[in-house]
Design a protein around this motif. Structure first.
Motif, mmCIF file in Angstrom:
data_model
loop_
_atom_site.group_PDB
_atom_site.id
_atom_site.type_symbol
_atom_site.label_atom_id
_atom_site.label_comp_id
_atom_site.label_asym_id
_atom_site.label_seq_id
_atom_site.Cartn_x
_atom_site.Cartn_y
_atom_site.Cartn_z
ATOM 1 N N HIS A 3 0.867 -1.178 0.000
ATOM 2 C CA HIS A 3 0.000 0.000 0.000
ATOM 3 C C HIS A 3 0.902 1.226 0.000
ATOM 4 C CE1 HIS A 3 -3.564 -2.344 1.050
ATOM 5 N NE2 HIS A 3 -2.790 -2.987 1.918
ATOM 6 N N THR A 4 0.520 2.223 -0.736
ATOM 7 C CA THR A 4 1.297 3.458 -0.767
ATOM 8 C C THR A 4 0.482 4.578 -0.136
ATOM 9 O OG1 THR A 4 2.428 2.787 -2.784
ATOM 10 C CG2 THR A 4 2.455 5.150 -2.246
ATOM 11 N N TRP A 5 1.080 5.222 0.857
ATOM 12 C CA TRP A 5 0.495 6.395 1.481
ATOM 13 C C TRP A 5 1.399 7.576 1.144
ATOM 14 C CZ3 TRP A 5 -1.366 5.316 7.161
ATOM 15 C CH2 TRP A 5 -2.298 4.280 7.150
ATOM 16 N N ASP A 6 0.794 8.684 0.813
ATOM 17 C CA ASP A 6 1.548 9.881 0.450
ATOM 18 C C ASP A 6 1.356 10.961 1.511
ATOM 19 O OD1 ASP A 6 2.527 8.999 -2.130
ATOM 20 O OD2 ASP A 6 0.460 9.190 -2.830
ATOM 21 N N VAL A 7 2.446 11.640 1.843
ATOM 22 C CA VAL A 7 2.389 12.795 2.735
ATOM 23 C C VAL A 7 2.916 13.993 1.962
ATOM 24 C CG1 VAL A 7 3.227 13.857 4.869
ATOM 25 C CG2 VAL A 7 2.713 11.410 4.816
ATOM 26 N N ARG A 8 2.127 15.029 1.937
ATOM 27 C CA ARG A 8 2.524 16.277 1.273
ATOM 28 C C ARG A 8 2.650 17.340 2.359
ATOM 29 N NH1 ARG A 8 -0.066 19.430 -3.761
ATOM 30 N NH2 ARG A 8 0.655 21.502 -3.173
ATOM 31 N N HIS A 28 1.628 22.661 6.601
ATOM 32 C CA HIS A 28 0.459 21.790 6.588
ATOM 33 C C HIS A 28 0.921 20.452 6.030
ATOM 34 C CE1 HIS A 28 -2.433 24.932 7.524
ATOM 35 N NE2 HIS A 28 -1.795 25.702 6.665
ATOM 36 N N ALA A 29 0.799 19.401 6.839
ATOM 37 C CA ALA A 29 1.142 18.044 6.402
ATOM 38 C C ALA A 29 -0.166 17.308 6.132
ATOM 39 C CB ALA A 29 1.942 17.317 7.477
ATOM 40 N N ILE A 30 -0.311 16.767 4.936
ATOM 41 C CA ILE A 30 -1.532 16.088 4.536
ATOM 42 C C ILE A 30 -1.200 14.651 4.157
ATOM 43 C CG2 ILE A 30 -3.489 16.073 2.938
ATOM 44 C CD1 ILE A 30 -2.044 19.239 2.764
ATOM 45 N N LEU A 31 -1.834 13.699 4.845
ATOM 46 C CA LEU A 31 -1.668 12.278 4.568
ATOM 47 C C LEU A 31 -2.833 11.812 3.709
ATOM 48 C CD1 LEU A 31 -0.517 9.377 5.118
ATOM 49 C CD2 LEU A 31 -2.043 9.327 7.098
ATOM 50 N N SER A 32 -2.527 11.123 2.622
ATOM 51 C CA SER A 32 -3.539 10.495 1.771
ATOM 52 C C SER A 32 -3.214 9.012 1.711
ATOM 53 C CB SER A 32 -3.508 11.082 0.356
ATOM 54 O OG SER A 32 -3.762 12.463 0.386
ATOM 55 N N THR A 33 -4.157 8.172 2.172
ATOM 56 C CA THR A 33 -3.917 6.735 2.169
ATOM 57 C C THR A 33 -4.457 6.104 0.892
ATOM 58 O OG1 THR A 33 -6.008 6.022 3.183
ATOM 59 C CG2 THR A 33 -4.237 6.739 4.683
ATOM 60 N N SER A 34 -4.028 4.877 0.648
ATOM 61 C CA SER A 34 -4.492 4.163 -0.537
ATOM 62 C C SER A 34 -5.981 3.839 -0.452
ATOM 63 C CB SER A 34 -3.674 2.879 -0.743
ATOM 64 O OG SER A 34 -3.701 2.095 0.430
ATOM 65 N N ALA A 35 -6.565 3.898 0.757
ATOM 66 C CA ALA A 35 -7.995 3.658 0.935
ATOM 67 C C ALA A 35 -8.816 4.936 0.783
ATOM 68 C CB ALA A 35 -8.255 3.043 2.306
ATOM 69 N N GLY A 36 -8.139 6.057 0.548
ATOM 70 C CA GLY A 36 -8.835 7.326 0.357
ATOM 71 C C GLY A 36 -8.987 8.167 1.606
ATOM 72 N N THR A 37 -8.427 7.723 2.710
ATOM 73 C CA THR A 37 -8.479 8.498 3.956
ATOM 74 C C THR A 37 -7.516 9.675 3.865
ATOM 75 O OG1 THR A 37 -8.991 6.518 5.222
ATOM 76 C CG2 THR A 37 -8.101 8.385 6.454
ATOM 77 N N ARG A 38 -7.948 10.815 4.381
ATOM 78 C CA ARG A 38 -7.078 11.996 4.433
ATOM 79 C C ARG A 38 -7.053 12.513 5.856
ATOM 80 N NH1 ARG A 38 -5.782 15.007 -0.284
ATOM 81 N NH2 ARG A 38 -6.001 16.928 0.893
ATOM 82 N N MET A 39 -5.849 12.852 6.325
ATOM 83 C CA MET A 39 -5.651 13.461 7.644
ATOM 84 C C MET A 39 -4.647 14.577 7.472
ATOM 85 S SD MET A 39 -5.175 10.436 10.358
ATOM 86 C CE MET A 39 -6.508 9.401 10.835
ATOM 87 N N SER A 40 -4.684 15.514 8.392
ATOM 88 C CA SER A 40 -3.720 16.608 8.282
ATOM 89 C C SER A 40 -3.216 17.033 9.652
ATOM 90 C CB SER A 40 -4.344 17.804 7.563
ATOM 91 O OG SER A 40 -5.399 18.335 8.332
ATOM 92 N N GLY A 41 -2.108 17.722 9.634
ATOM 93 C CA GLY A 41 -1.521 18.311 10.828
ATOM 94 C C GLY A 41 -0.931 19.658 10.466
#
Length: 94
Positions: A3-8, A28-41
């Motif tokens: 699974h690939t998760w991206d952090v921008r 702003h750190a934004i996580l996008s998971t391969s399942a479509g979940t997004r979280m930020s910090g």
């Protein structure tokens, strides 16, 4: 299976007051998971008047704080997911 998760991380720098001798860097750190979940910090760093202007340090500090907040949110989400499955309160260590 992979699974690939991206952090921008987006960085913004601004003076708190026009012509001021200090700046604030916000990340702003934004996580996008391969399942479509997004979280930020979000994280901030502020250069005080008289401090040497080294923008990379402000970027590093703001990004580190944003990633720390993102990590805390990810741990909280994991804890909530486990709690839901196990029907009891779960606290994960940092």
């Amino acid at each position: 299976m992979t699974h690939t998760w991206d952090v921008r991380i987006d960085l913004f720098e601004a003076s708190d007051v026009p012509a001021a001798d200090h700046t604030t860097t916000t990340a702003h750190a934004i996580l996008s998971t391969s399942a479509g979940t997004r979280m930020s910090g979000t994280g901030r760093a502020r250069r005080r008047p008289g401090e040497t202007d080294v923008p990379e340090i402000g970027d590093e500090l703001a990004a580190a704080r944003a990633l720390r907040e993102l990590a805390d949110r990810l741990l909280a989400a994991s804890s909530a997911d486990i709690s839901e499955i196990e029907h009891r309160e779960v606290h994960l260590a940092r």
